[in-house]
Design an enzyme around this catalytic site. Structure first.
Site, PDB file in Angstrom:
ATOM      1  N   ASN A   7       4.570   3.147  -1.229  1.00  0.00           N
ATOM      2  CA  ASN A   7       3.438   2.656  -0.436  1.00  0.00           C
ATOM      3  C   ASN A   7       3.829   1.328   0.208  1.00  0.00           C
ATOM      4  O   ASN A   7       4.171   0.365  -0.491  1.00  0.00           O
ATOM      5  CB  ASN A   7       2.225   2.479  -1.363  1.00  0.00           C
ATOM      6  CG  ASN A   7       0.996   2.020  -0.615  1.00  0.00           C
ATOM      7  OD1 ASN A   7       1.086   1.104   0.211  1.00  0.00           O
ATOM      8  ND2 ASN A   7      -0.133   2.614  -0.888  1.00  0.00           N
ATOM      9  N   HIS A  10       1.675  -3.344   1.659  1.00  0.00           N
ATOM     10  CA  HIS A  10       1.826  -4.794   1.466  1.00  0.00           C
ATOM     11  C   HIS A  10       2.667  -5.447   2.566  1.00  0.00           C
ATOM     12  O   HIS A  10       2.493  -6.621   2.866  1.00  0.00           O
ATOM     13  CB  HIS A  10       2.475  -5.091   0.118  1.00  0.00           C
ATOM     14  CG  HIS A  10       1.521  -5.037  -1.048  1.00  0.00           C
ATOM     15  ND1 HIS A  10       0.270  -4.480  -0.995  1.00  0.00           N
ATOM     16  CD2 HIS A  10       1.657  -5.486  -2.320  1.00  0.00           C
ATOM     17  CE1 HIS A  10      -0.309  -4.584  -2.169  1.00  0.00           C
ATOM     18  NE2 HIS A  10       0.508  -5.191  -3.008  1.00  0.00           N
ATOM     19  N   HIS A  43      -1.975   3.403   3.771  1.00  0.00           N
ATOM     20  CA  HIS A  43      -3.439   3.502   3.703  1.00  0.00           C
ATOM     21  C   HIS A  43      -4.033   2.829   4.938  1.00  0.00           C
ATOM     22  O   HIS A  43      -3.950   1.611   5.090  1.00  0.00           O
ATOM     23  CB  HIS A  43      -3.910   2.802   2.413  1.00  0.00           C
ATOM     24  CG  HIS A  43      -5.383   2.892   2.179  1.00  0.00           C
ATOM     25  ND1 HIS A  43      -5.978   2.413   1.023  1.00  0.00           N
ATOM     26  CD2 HIS A  43      -6.396   3.391   2.922  1.00  0.00           C
ATOM     27  CE1 HIS A  43      -7.278   2.623   1.075  1.00  0.00           C
ATOM     28  NE2 HIS A  43      -7.564   3.194   2.216  1.00  0.00           N
ATOM     29  N   ARG A  45      -7.027   1.566   6.363  1.00  0.00           N
ATOM     30  CA  ARG A  45      -8.383   1.244   5.913  1.00  0.00           C
ATOM     31  C   ARG A  45      -9.315   1.140   7.118  1.00  0.00           C
ATOM     32  O   ARG A  45      -8.888   0.811   8.227  1.00  0.00           O
ATOM     33  CB  ARG A  45      -8.395  -0.074   5.130  1.00  0.00           C
ATOM     34  CG  ARG A  45      -7.590  -0.022   3.843  1.00  0.00           C
ATOM     35  CD  ARG A  45      -7.751  -1.310   3.054  1.00  0.00           C
ATOM     36  NE  ARG A  45      -9.063  -1.415   2.459  1.00  0.00           N
ATOM     37  CZ  ARG A  45      -9.334  -1.175   1.173  1.00  0.00           C
ATOM     38  NH1 ARG A  45      -8.365  -0.849   0.340  1.00  0.00           N
ATOM     39  NH2 ARG A  45     -10.555  -1.276   0.721  1.00  0.00           N
ATOM     40  N   ARG A  49      -7.328  -3.834   7.616  1.00  0.00           N
ATOM     41  CA  ARG A  49      -6.884  -5.131   7.109  1.00  0.00           C
ATOM     42  C   ARG A  49      -5.365  -5.224   6.959  1.00  0.00           C
ATOM     43  O   ARG A  49      -4.810  -6.295   6.953  1.00  0.00           O
ATOM     44  CB  ARG A  49      -7.578  -5.495   5.793  1.00  0.00           C
ATOM     45  CG  ARG A  49      -7.067  -4.762   4.587  1.00  0.00           C
ATOM     46  CD  ARG A  49      -7.552  -5.399   3.307  1.00  0.00           C
ATOM     47  NE  ARG A  49      -8.938  -5.090   3.024  1.00  0.00           N
ATOM     48  CZ  ARG A  49      -9.402  -4.914   1.792  1.00  0.00           C
ATOM     49  NH1 ARG A  49      -8.601  -5.041   0.757  1.00  0.00           N
ATOM     50  NH2 ARG A  49     -10.660  -4.626   1.578  1.00  0.00           N
ATOM     51  N   GLU A  70      -3.150   7.822   3.387  1.00  0.00           N
ATOM     52  CA  GLU A  70      -4.303   7.570   2.512  1.00  0.00           C
ATOM     53  C   GLU A  70      -5.449   7.105   3.385  1.00  0.00           C
ATOM     54  O   GLU A  70      -5.254   6.243   4.255  1.00  0.00           O
ATOM     55  CB  GLU A  70      -3.982   6.419   1.561  1.00  0.00           C
ATOM     56  CG  GLU A  70      -3.520   6.804   0.213  1.00  0.00           C
ATOM     57  CD  GLU A  70      -3.321   5.567  -0.646  1.00  0.00           C
ATOM     58  OE1 GLU A  70      -4.171   4.657  -0.625  1.00  0.00           O
ATOM     59  OE2 GLU A  70      -2.302   5.521  -1.320  1.00  0.00           O
ATOM     60  N   THR A 101      -7.653  -0.222  -4.072  1.00  0.00           N
ATOM     61  CA  THR A 101      -8.482   0.933  -4.441  1.00  0.00           C
ATOM     62  C   THR A 101      -8.798   0.832  -5.937  1.00  0.00           C
ATOM     63  O   THR A 101      -7.905   0.960  -6.756  1.00  0.00           O
ATOM     64  CB  THR A 101      -7.716   2.239  -4.144  1.00  0.00           C
ATOM     65  OG1 THR A 101      -7.033   2.080  -2.906  1.00  0.00           O
ATOM     66  CG2 THR A 101      -8.665   3.405  -4.063  1.00  0.00           C
ATOM     67  N   GLU A 151      -4.418  13.290  -7.004  1.00  0.00           N
ATOM     68  CA  GLU A 151      -3.588  12.179  -7.463  1.00  0.00           C
ATOM     69  C   GLU A 151      -4.350  11.519  -8.595  1.00  0.00           C
ATOM     70  O   GLU A 151      -5.467  11.026  -8.388  1.00  0.00           O
ATOM     71  CB  GLU A 151      -3.314  11.183  -6.333  1.00  0.00           C
ATOM     72  CG  GLU A 151      -2.474  10.001  -6.833  1.00  0.00           C
ATOM     73  CD  GLU A 151      -2.031   9.051  -5.733  1.00  0.00           C
ATOM     74  OE1 GLU A 151      -1.916   9.481  -4.566  1.00  0.00           O
ATOM     75  OE2 GLU A 151      -1.794   7.869  -6.054  1.00  0.00           O
ATOM     76  N   HIS A 191      -1.009   4.152  -9.053  1.00  0.00           N
ATOM     77  CA  HIS A 191      -1.814   2.930  -9.093  1.00  0.00           C
ATOM     78  C   HIS A 191      -1.436   2.066 -10.301  1.00  0.00           C
ATOM     79  O   HIS A 191      -1.563   2.496 -11.438  1.00  0.00           O
ATOM     80  CB  HIS A 191      -3.316   3.187  -9.133  1.00  0.00           C
ATOM     81  CG  HIS A 191      -4.076   1.984  -8.641  1.00  0.00           C
ATOM     82  ND1 HIS A 191      -4.374   1.793  -7.319  1.00  0.00           N
ATOM     83  CD2 HIS A 191      -4.515   0.892  -9.282  1.00  0.00           C
ATOM     84  CE1 HIS A 191      -5.001   0.642  -7.170  1.00  0.00           C
ATOM     85  NE2 HIS A 191      -5.084   0.070  -8.348  1.00  0.00           N
TER      86      HIS A 191
HETATM   87  N1  PXP Z   1      -2.117   5.641  -4.962  1.00  0.00           N
HETATM   88  C1  PXP Z   1      -3.258   5.342  -4.312  1.00  0.00           C
HETATM   89  C2  PXP Z   1      -4.214   6.428  -3.967  1.00  0.00           C
HETATM   90  C3  PXP Z   1      -3.540   3.998  -3.961  1.00  0.00           C
HETATM   91  O1  PXP Z   1      -4.686   3.714  -3.305  1.00  0.00           O
HETATM   92  C4  PXP Z   1      -2.585   3.004  -4.263  1.00  0.00           C
HETATM   93  C5  PXP Z   1      -2.851   1.578  -3.872  1.00  0.00           C
HETATM   94  O2  PXP Z   1      -2.915   1.451  -2.512  1.00  0.00           O
HETATM   95  C6  PXP Z   1      -1.409   3.386  -4.910  1.00  0.00           C
HETATM   96  C7  PXP Z   1      -1.209   4.707  -5.273  1.00  0.00           C
HETATM   97  C8  PXP Z   1      -0.334   2.395  -5.227  1.00  0.00           C
HETATM   98  O3  PXP Z   1      -0.786   1.465  -6.169  1.00  0.00           O
HETATM   99  P1  PXP Z   1       0.080   0.196  -6.480  1.00  0.00           P
HETATM  100  O4  PXP Z   1       0.159  -0.625  -5.233  1.00  0.00           O
HETATM  101  O5  PXP Z   1      -0.676  -0.475  -7.575  1.00  0.00           O
HETATM  102  O6  PXP Z   1       1.441   0.679  -6.909  1.00  0.00           O
END
Ligand code: PXP
Length: 251
Positions: A7, A10, A43, A45, A49, A70, A101, A151, A191
């Site tokens: 992901n 960031h 993602h 949003r 953001r 996402e 999330t 997921e 997550h």
């Molecule tokens: N899976 C989903 C559905 C998420 O919303 C997120 C966070 O954006 C992640 C995985 C990844 O989580 P983390 O950034 O804590 O590794």
């Protein structure tokens, strides 16, 4: 084999902190793939953001593995996914005031709306994954919606205090994986996973993909720090510029 979805949100968060052009999440996605990522997750949003529409369009062109978009379950996002055609979509809950999330999608509580979105996306050839807590009612509702994937939210496990709580939340995830498979659902998870807590989750049989963002991005910043500072010193004293490395002017 278990795959890793990286992901890259960031990277966009850092860029948007200055409304600048760098760092570019699309470049980060390419590098993540060079490092072995099996998929890229972004993602988009509703408040834009971090990831922007432009990022998703370019990711669609650049990602060579698979692109997991996402998004919230809204008409705007469904229309956007239909236009972009990601390899799959993960529906997540979204609240503007949240930092990330925070919990799973309440599929059981909004069955008609979610089923409609799943039907629309999957009819267009875009498989849908539902980001849910490892609880039986949500698993049943996910199956009823027709989604191909779930997921599992690993947040409870990631935040567990002490060994007993960690073991209990791990068992919940193991049981939920087995139940989901018995219901005909394919299983991803994610997550809050880190270099330290990922091992036991990676060993759960039946999970196909882990989606990880924060921990990888945090490490990338630190393992890249020495080189970045060294290169700035070299740029300051002209060495790299003489070598032509930083001569390209931005348009
Ligand atoms: N899976 C989903 C559905 C998420 O919303 C997120 C966070 O954006 C992640 C995985 C990844 O989580 P983390 O950034 O804590 O590794």
């Amino acid at each position: 084999m278990l795959s890793l979805g990286v992901n890259i949100d960031h990277v966009a968060t850092v860029r948007q902190a200055r409304r600048a052009v760098e760092p570019d999440p699309v470049a980060a996605a390419v590098l993540a793939e060079l490092g072995g990522a099996d998929g890229i997750t972004a993602h988009l949003r509703e408040d834009r953001r971090h990831i922007q529409d432009r990022d998703v369009r370019l990711l669609r062109q650049m990602v060579r593995t698979h692109l997991n978009l996402e998004m919230a379950c809204t008409e705007e996002m469904v229309a956007l996914a239909l236009a972009i055609q990601p390899d799959y979509v993960t529906l997540v809950p979204e609240r503007r005031e949240e930092v990330t999330t925070e919990g799973g999608l309440d599929v059981a509580g909004q069955q008609p709306r979610i089923t409609q979105a799943v039907l629309t996306l999957q009819a267009a050839g875009i498989p849908v994954s539902l980001f849910i807590d490892p609880d039986a009612p949500q698993l049943l509702a996910a199956q009823a919606s027709g989604a191909k994937f779930i997921e599992l939210h690993t947040g409870r496990y990631a935040e567990a205090k002490g060994e007993a709580q960690q073991a209990q939340t791990l068992t919940q995830l193991e049981n939920a994986t087995a139940k989901a498979q018995a219901l005909g659902l394919r299983v991803n998870a994610g997550h809050g996973l880190t270099y330290w807590n990922v091992g036991p989750i990676a060993r759960i049989l039946g999970i196909e993909e882990l989606n990880i963002g924060h921990s990888i991005m945090a490490r990338a910043m630190l393992v890249g720090m020495e080189r970045a500072v060294r290169e700035m010193k070299e740029a300051m004293f002209g060495r790299l510029e003489r070598d032509g490395l930083f001569k390209i002017r931005s348009r």
